[in-house]
Write a protein that holds these residues in place. Structure first.
Motif, PDB file in Angstrom:
ATOM      1  N   ASP A  55       0.857  -1.185   0.000  1.00 25.08           N
ATOM      2  CA  ASP A  55       0.000   0.000   0.000  1.00 25.08           C
ATOM      3  C   ASP A  55       0.895   1.238   0.000  1.00 25.08           C
ATOM      4  O   ASP A  55       1.467   1.611   1.021  1.00 25.08           O
ATOM      5  CB  ASP A  55      -0.906  -0.009   1.237  1.00 25.08           C
ATOM      6  CG  ASP A  55      -1.919   1.135   1.216  1.00 25.08           C
ATOM      7  OD1 ASP A  55      -1.768   2.046   0.359  1.00 25.08           O
ATOM      8  OD2 ASP A  55      -2.841   1.135   2.053  1.00 25.08           O
ATOM      9  N   LEU A  56       1.029   1.864  -1.155  1.00 24.28           N
ATOM     10  CA  LEU A  56       1.899   3.042  -1.294  1.00 24.28           C
ATOM     11  C   LEU A  56       1.087   4.292  -1.623  1.00 24.28           C
ATOM     12  O   LEU A  56       1.585   5.233  -2.234  1.00 24.28           O
ATOM     13  CB  LEU A  56       2.939   2.786  -2.391  1.00 24.28           C
ATOM     14  CG  LEU A  56       3.849   1.558  -2.204  1.00 24.28           C
ATOM     15  CD1 LEU A  56       4.857   1.462  -3.340  1.00 24.28           C
ATOM     16  CD2 LEU A  56       4.577   1.626  -0.866  1.00 24.28           C
ATOM     17  N   ARG A  57      -0.152   4.308  -1.133  1.00 24.46           N
ATOM     18  CA  ARG A  57      -1.012   5.445  -1.454  1.00 24.46           C
ATOM     19  C   ARG A  57      -0.601   6.720  -0.742  1.00 24.46           C
ATOM     20  O   ARG A  57      -1.018   7.817  -1.134  1.00 24.46           O
ATOM     21  CB  ARG A  57      -2.465   5.086  -1.134  1.00 24.46           C
ATOM     22  CG  ARG A  57      -3.080   4.118  -2.149  1.00 24.46           C
ATOM     23  CD  ARG A  57      -4.466   3.663  -1.768  1.00 24.46           C
ATOM     24  NE  ARG A  57      -4.419   2.717  -0.629  1.00 24.46           N
ATOM     25  CZ  ARG A  57      -5.463   2.027  -0.201  1.00 24.46           C
ATOM     26  NH1 ARG A  57      -6.647   2.159  -0.809  1.00 24.46           N
ATOM     27  NH2 ARG A  57      -5.355   1.188   0.816  1.00 24.46           N
ATOM     28  N   ASP A  58       0.242   6.620   0.278  1.00 25.81           N
ATOM     29  CA  ASP A  58       0.691   7.823   0.989  1.00 25.81           C
ATOM     30  C   ASP A  58       1.846   8.525   0.267  1.00 25.81           C
ATOM     31  O   ASP A  58       2.168   9.670   0.591  1.00 25.81           O
ATOM     32  CB  ASP A  58       1.145   7.454   2.407  1.00 25.81           C
ATOM     33  CG  ASP A  58      -0.022   7.055   3.298  1.00 25.81           C
ATOM     34  OD1 ASP A  58      -1.162   7.440   2.960  1.00 25.81           O
ATOM     35  OD2 ASP A  58       0.192   6.359   4.298  1.00 25.81           O
ATOM     36  N   ILE A  59       2.485   7.849  -0.684  1.00 24.41           N
ATOM     37  CA  ILE A  59       3.589   8.480  -1.417  1.00 24.41           C
ATOM     38  C   ILE A  59       3.010   9.420  -2.477  1.00 24.41           C
ATOM     39  O   ILE A  59       2.184   9.007  -3.297  1.00 24.41           O
ATOM     40  CB  ILE A  59       4.481   7.410  -2.081  1.00 24.41           C
ATOM     41  CG1 ILE A  59       5.140   6.544  -1.012  1.00 24.41           C
ATOM     42  CG2 ILE A  59       5.530   8.068  -2.970  1.00 24.41           C
ATOM     43  CD1 ILE A  59       5.982   5.418  -1.564  1.00 24.41           C
ATOM     44  N   PRO A  60       3.422  10.685  -2.481  1.00 22.43           N
ATOM     45  CA  PRO A  60       2.824  11.671  -3.410  1.00 22.43           C
ATOM     46  C   PRO A  60       3.389  11.566  -4.830  1.00 22.43           C
ATOM     47  O   PRO A  60       4.016  12.504  -5.357  1.00 22.43           O
ATOM     48  CB  PRO A  60       3.164  13.006  -2.767  1.00 22.43           C
ATOM     49  CG  PRO A  60       4.439  12.761  -2.033  1.00 22.43           C
ATOM     50  CD  PRO A  60       4.355  11.344  -1.531  1.00 22.43           C
ATOM     51  N   PHE A  61       3.170  10.420  -5.462  1.00 22.00           N
ATOM     52  CA  PHE A  61       3.568  10.270  -6.864  1.00 22.00           C
ATOM     53  C   PHE A  61       2.885  11.336  -7.718  1.00 22.00           C
ATOM     54  O   PHE A  61       1.757  11.774  -7.412  1.00 22.00           O
ATOM     55  CB  PHE A  61       3.135   8.902  -7.399  1.00 22.00           C
ATOM     56  CG  PHE A  61       3.948   7.743  -6.893  1.00 22.00           C
ATOM     57  CD1 PHE A  61       5.209   7.495  -7.393  1.00 22.00           C
ATOM     58  CD2 PHE A  61       3.434   6.879  -5.920  1.00 22.00           C
ATOM     59  CE1 PHE A  61       5.957   6.415  -6.958  1.00 22.00           C
ATOM     60  CE2 PHE A  61       4.177   5.794  -5.468  1.00 22.00           C
ATOM     61  CZ  PHE A  61       5.447   5.561  -5.990  1.00 22.00           C
ATOM     62  N   VAL A  62       3.556  11.735  -8.810  1.00 21.74           N
ATOM     63  CA  VAL A  62       2.932  12.624  -9.796  1.00 21.74           C
ATOM     64  C   VAL A  62       3.206  12.070 -11.195  1.00 21.74           C
ATOM     65  O   VAL A  62       4.239  11.448 -11.431  1.00 21.74           O
ATOM     66  CB  VAL A  62       3.464  14.065  -9.710  1.00 21.74           C
ATOM     67  CG1 VAL A  62       3.069  14.717  -8.393  1.00 21.74           C
ATOM     68  CG2 VAL A  62       4.971  14.128  -9.917  1.00 21.74           C
ATOM     69  N   THR A  63       2.277  12.300 -12.092  1.00 20.10           N
ATOM     70  CA  THR A  63       2.515  11.988 -13.502  1.00 20.10           C
ATOM     71  C   THR A  63       2.920  13.271 -14.208  1.00 20.10           C
ATOM     72  O   THR A  63       2.443  14.359 -13.870  1.00 20.10           O
ATOM     73  CB  THR A  63       1.265  11.398 -14.178  1.00 20.10           C
ATOM     74  OG1 THR A  63       0.197  12.353 -14.127  1.00 20.10           O
ATOM     75  CG2 THR A  63       0.831  10.111 -13.496  1.00 20.10           C
TER      76      THR A  63
END
Length: 659
Positions: free
Chosen positions: A213-221
């Motif tokens: 569960d990596l939903r807390d990492i603020p990935f961006v496209t």
């Protein structure tokens, strides 16, 4: 009586002499070797004559009356003869095979007859079409046709029209021609569409078990503003000895199995083909633009590549985790570049982009020192309206954000290939210089880069040394000349170096929504992580190497036609251009503002120019031309898919250019 005796003896001598002569001829014929029969391929010139190319690449002239019996691409058996003028020509013996069966072309009416002009390179024939085989085509329309009679026996070919595509004035005709010509897929099958529509986001919850569960990492496209099929998202953080680069890649392999109609469609299509205004997607829109796309503020399934990057740019460790992520934002190249270049403040929510920039700079510096940096070229985007009429051509220079994404993708693909290097997987390989150009290579190096003239260019480190040295040469475009002598890249089931990038291993895993290779590799990665076997689809590498080029050719042809349509609407003016190719007849130059490439015929120059194939130069007493040279040109003629340019003589700059 004496006269009769003399005549009798004379006739006896004549008969004897005739018999002796006949015997001598037979002896000569029996001792004269039969002409050597060779096999070759017909090369058309676009005019009445042609050539046969033998297995050793030697070309033999075909006069017009002989060329009338064959098509370009035909395989033939032939002998070589010499004319009374001492010219060597080919004498055709047997037609072995003819690949020209169905083709695209223009339907043309000539007086009371009608026929088709094939759109085939080097083809100069007009194929007669019987009145009952026209499919009601109109003069000037583009059609798909079939050869019904080869010209081998009579010199007169015939064809029939299969279906009418449309006229050049109708929007969408160039798209339709490219799709037909390169056999690109049309609509998705009903089974594939039904399979896609049956999917919904509830699968994400069901598939979450066993995933990180990596939903807390603020990935961006980071993509173009119009992009909908977003398959990668980025995040980087500092560590004690460098950075931790995390790249999340969309995971369509989790949405359907290998026996699904969706897999069948993806296997057939191999890739998304981006025709202007009409992309042909590898996966249905329900998946490509929605469920698989890493849209912001939505839970999505992904394979996340966690890469340890040292301060010197080395890749040290890799972990791959099937995960659930939640992209925090959809960003575009322009805004990210403005933030990172300092022309606009970075929003607080995206502070980590500065860290990503530092990480990617280290990756770039490592490649510059240890691998090879590709030549930067602008992209040209052809714009169309909803009816597919061309509205403009936009030149897109590479910017800071493009570099961020490129370095991140290269890092993932390179380390993934190393991770898979002992497996039967899919690897993109490149063999470097063509072996048949060895003497040319050495000659160029001795003249312009003597320090590396004895370096083995067929060994990876030697290849890199040569290209790095070539990049530093001034006043001659050695790097560009060398790049014209490279092999093509190829897909392989076993790892091998990618000379062009300077990597020991390379593959592509970052675009599984758009590329079947990447989708298959995701399945392989899942299997390897789970300790399960996985077998690549049979014949896939051969299929990739044979068919993938068709998609790019189709896109290039449509873009070229639309670009020339747009160019024909522009006011007469002088254009700045750059030399991109030179042959014995002239120059191919690319217009800097819009990417259109056109031919400049130099054969009619008042002062003769000589062609130097080794250096790819045109040389004259008072002017010369070489690759990368800037030119000022005007449009001479636009005819079909061909652009002809004229030099603006007064403003030609000095030919001295660098790489």
């Amino acid at each position: 009586h004496n006269e009769m005796r003399t005549r009798f003896r004379s006739s006896m001598l004549d008969a004897k002499a005739l018999a002796q002569l006949q015997s001598l001829k037979s002896d000569i014929k029996s001792t004269t070797p039969e002409p050597l029969v060779m096999r070759g391929t017909i090369k058309g010139t676009g005019r009445s004559f042609g050539f046969v190319i033998a297995a050793d690449a030697t070309e033999y002239f075909l006069p017009p009356d002989t060329m009338a019996k064959v098509f370009p691409g035909d395989e033939v058996e032939f002998t070589v003869a010499e004319t009374a003028e001492g010219k060597v020509i080919a004498d055709l013996v047997t037609l072995v095979s003819s690949p020209l069966t169905e083709f695209m072309g223009r339907y043309v009416v000539r007086g009371k007859a009608q026929g088709v002009e094939p759109e085939v390179i080097g083809h100069a024939k007009w194929l007669f079409v019987p009145p009952k085989k026209t499919a009601d085509a109109a003069n000037g329309q583009w059609v798909k046709a079939r050869v019904t009679r080869h010209p081998w026996e009579t010199g007169k070919a015939q064809a029939e029209v299969i279906n009418v595509i449309g006229s050049e004035e109708e929007p969408g005709t160039w798209h339709a021609i490219a799709i037909e010509k390169h056999q690109l897929p049309g609509d998705f099958s009903a089974e594939a569409l039904a399979a896609a529509e049956a999917l919904d986001e509830s699968l994400i919850d069901a598939a979450s078990e066993g995933r990180s569960d990596l939903r807390d990492i603020p990935f961006v496209t980071i993509d173009n503003a119009s992009t909908k099929d977003m398959d990668d998202a980025l995040y980087a953080e500092e560590t004690d000895d460098g950075w931790l680069l995390r790249v999340a890649i969309a995971d369509p392999a989790a949405w359907f199995t290998t026996d699904s109609p969706l897999e069948v469609e993806a296997r057939q299509r191999l890739t998304t083909t981006y025709l202007p205004g009409r992309p042909i997607s590898m996966l249905p829109e329900r998946l490509a633009n929605d469920l698989c796309s890493l849209t912001p503020n939505a839970d999505r399934l992904a394979l996340v590549f966690h890469i340890r990057v040292a301060t010197d740019g080395c890749l040290s460790k890799l972990a791959i985790t099937p995960s659930v992520i939640r992209s925090s934002a959809k960003l575009n190249y322009q805004e990210v570049s403005e933030w990172l270049d300092g022309t606009a403040p970075i929003p607080a929510a995206h502070w980590h982009l500065e860290t990503l920039k530092q990480c990617c700079k280290a990756l770039f510096d490592w490649r510059k020192s240890n691998a090879l940096i590709m030549q930067e070229r602008p992209d040209y985007r052809v714009k169309v309206d909803e009816q597919l009429n061309v509205t403009g051509v936009v030149k897109e220079e590479r910017n800071t954000a493009n570099s961020l994404v490129e370095e991140s993708m290269l890092a993932v693909n390179r380390i993934a290939a190393a991770w898979l290097s002992e497996d039967s997987a899919l690897f993109m390989t490149h063999a470097g210089f063509r072996p048949d150009r060895e003497e040319e290579l050495k000659g160029l190096l001795r003249e312009f880069a003597n320090d590396v003239a004895d370096t083995d260019g067929h060994e990876p480190e030697g290849f890199k040394s040569i290209l790095r040295a070539a990049r530093t040469v001034e006043n001659f475009p050695l790097l560009s000349v060398l790049l014209k002598r490279l092999e093509r890249g190829a897909w392989s089931n076993t790892t091998a170096p990618h000379f062009g990038l300077g990597f020991d291993h390379y593959t592509t895993v970052t675009s599984p929504i758009r590329k079947y290779t990447d989708l298959v590799l995701h399945r392989l990665i899942h299997a390897k992580l789970a300790g399960q076997p996985f077998t690549l689809p049979a014949g896939l590498t051969d299929d990739l190497n044979e068919r993938l080029g068709n998609n790019r050719k189709a896109a290039n042809e449509v873009e070229n036609r639309l670009r020339l349509d747009w160019l024909s609407q522009q006011p007469e003016q002088t254009w700045q251009a750059t030399v991109v190719h030179i042959n014995s007849g002239g120059i191919i130059a690319q217009l800097d503002d819009n990417g259109a490439a056109g031919f400049i015929d130099l054969r009619g120059q008042k002062k003769k120019l000589s062609y130097d194939p080794l250096r790819m130069m045109m040389k004259g007493e008072d002017k010369s031309f070489m690759l990368n040279q800037p030119l000022a040109v005007t449009i001479a003629k636009i005819e079909g898919d061909k652009l002809e340019l004229s030099l603006v003589e007064e403003s030609q700059p000095d030919p001295g250019v660098s790489n």
